[in-house]
Design a protein around this motif. Structure first.
Motif: not given
Length: 320
Positions: A14-15, A43-45, A182-184
């Motif tokens: 996430q971060d 996936r986050n990228l 937090e975040s999605p």
């Protein structure tokens, strides 16, 4: 002015993903590491639309040679160490792996940074879990560590390593003692994302229950995309110091649950049950922060309170 280069260890989390996006927007050349860059999905990228803008390297933080090679290949002005096992709950099941992932990882980064022939500013991701339970007193940068989980112990140890190298070798290295954010992009093994996603399914007609452990615990929850700016700001200072990054406002997990279900037009009491199986061997009851140093010295303050965090997570989750 020459383009700056950053190396983000743990760019797939996430971060790491939000930090990569932030630095790209500032025209940095961004390198990111994963244990297996060719096999990882990142996936986050991809979610943030920046997968092709980050130069990806394979690096095992626990292997000194691997760390040294990644640093020499990227030649970063700034190195952000965000790697490691990120779940407090999982640390009770995998204590050795958790402790090694942080302590050996940051030790290798510090040693490599000391050995190369160019200056590197190092950011280390600390955690409020290192404080343990401060009995409702807001923690400052001077509050002693008293961790109550293998995760907290690992973060305390790695923070002490950074302090030691900063003092002994005059390395520009600092720790951001981040409270919950937090975040999605959080995976569902994190309780906040579990709450959001389960409530979302229930709102769509699922008859499942949201099963939780203790609901009386209190945390300082912030919005992750804001926190990565604080990381960057720490490395723009003339002097390396540690900083607490938090909103300064603490809420119970029950508050988080109530806000989530209220936002969806539901009554939480109709859909939530507790299970002793989800309660940890030890858990700090209240996590409270005093982020006044970061406001004063970094000019950073959180803009998102708990209500906004929940709304943003629900809004973004609804796009899935």
């Amino acid at each position: 002015m020459n383009q700056k280069t950053a190396l983000i260890c743990g760019v797939s989390g996430q971060d790491g993903a939000y930090l990569a996006q932030f630095l790209l927007d500032k025209s940095y050349q961004v390198y990111g590491t994963s244990r297996d860059a060719q096999g990882s999905s990142f996936r986050n990228l991809k979610t943030l639309g920046i997968r092709d803008q980050v130069h990806l390297l394979s690096m095992d933080p626990e292997d000194f040679r691997s760390v040294l090679v990644a640093i020499r290949k990227s030649r970063p002005d700034e190195l952000y160490f965000l790697a490691g096992q990120s779940s407090v709950g999982l640390s009770f099941e995998q204590p050795a792996e958790t402790i090694k992932s942080f302590t050996i990882g940051i030790l290798n980064v510090l040693e490599a940074s000391r050995m190369v022939d160019f200056p590197i500013k190092v950011y280390h991701a600390g955690s409020s879990e290192a404080f343990g339970d401060t009995n409702g007193v807001a923690a400052t940068e001077e509050t002693p560590f008293k961790p109550r989980s293998p995760y907290g112990l690992a973060k305390a140890s790695s923070t002490w390593l950074v302090d030691n190298y900063r003092e002994a070798y005059k390395i520009f290295a600092c720790t951001g003692i981040l409270f919950n954010h937090e975040s999605p992009l959080r995976p569902e093994r994190f309780v906040t994302q579990k709450i959001i996603q389960t409530a979302k399914r229930i709102a769509k007609g699922s008859d499942e229950k949201l099963v939780l452990g203790r609901m009386d615990i209190s945390r300082d929850w912030g919005w992750a995309p804001e926190y990565v700016k604080a990381m960057w700001l720490m490395l723009q200072q003339d002097k390396a110091e540690d900083y607490i990054i938090a909103t300064g406002h603490t809420h119970s997990l029950n508050d988080f649950v109530e806000l989530t279900f209220d936002s969806l037009g539901l009554q939480a009491r109709d859909h939530v049950k507790q299970s002793k199986e989800l309660m940890r061997p030890t858990d700090l009851l209240i996590s409270k922060a005093d982020p006044s140093k970061s406001r004063k010295k970094l000019g950073w303050a959180a803009n998102y309170a708990l209500k906004e965090v929940v709304q943003e997570m629900l809004k973004d989750a609804a796009k899935d």
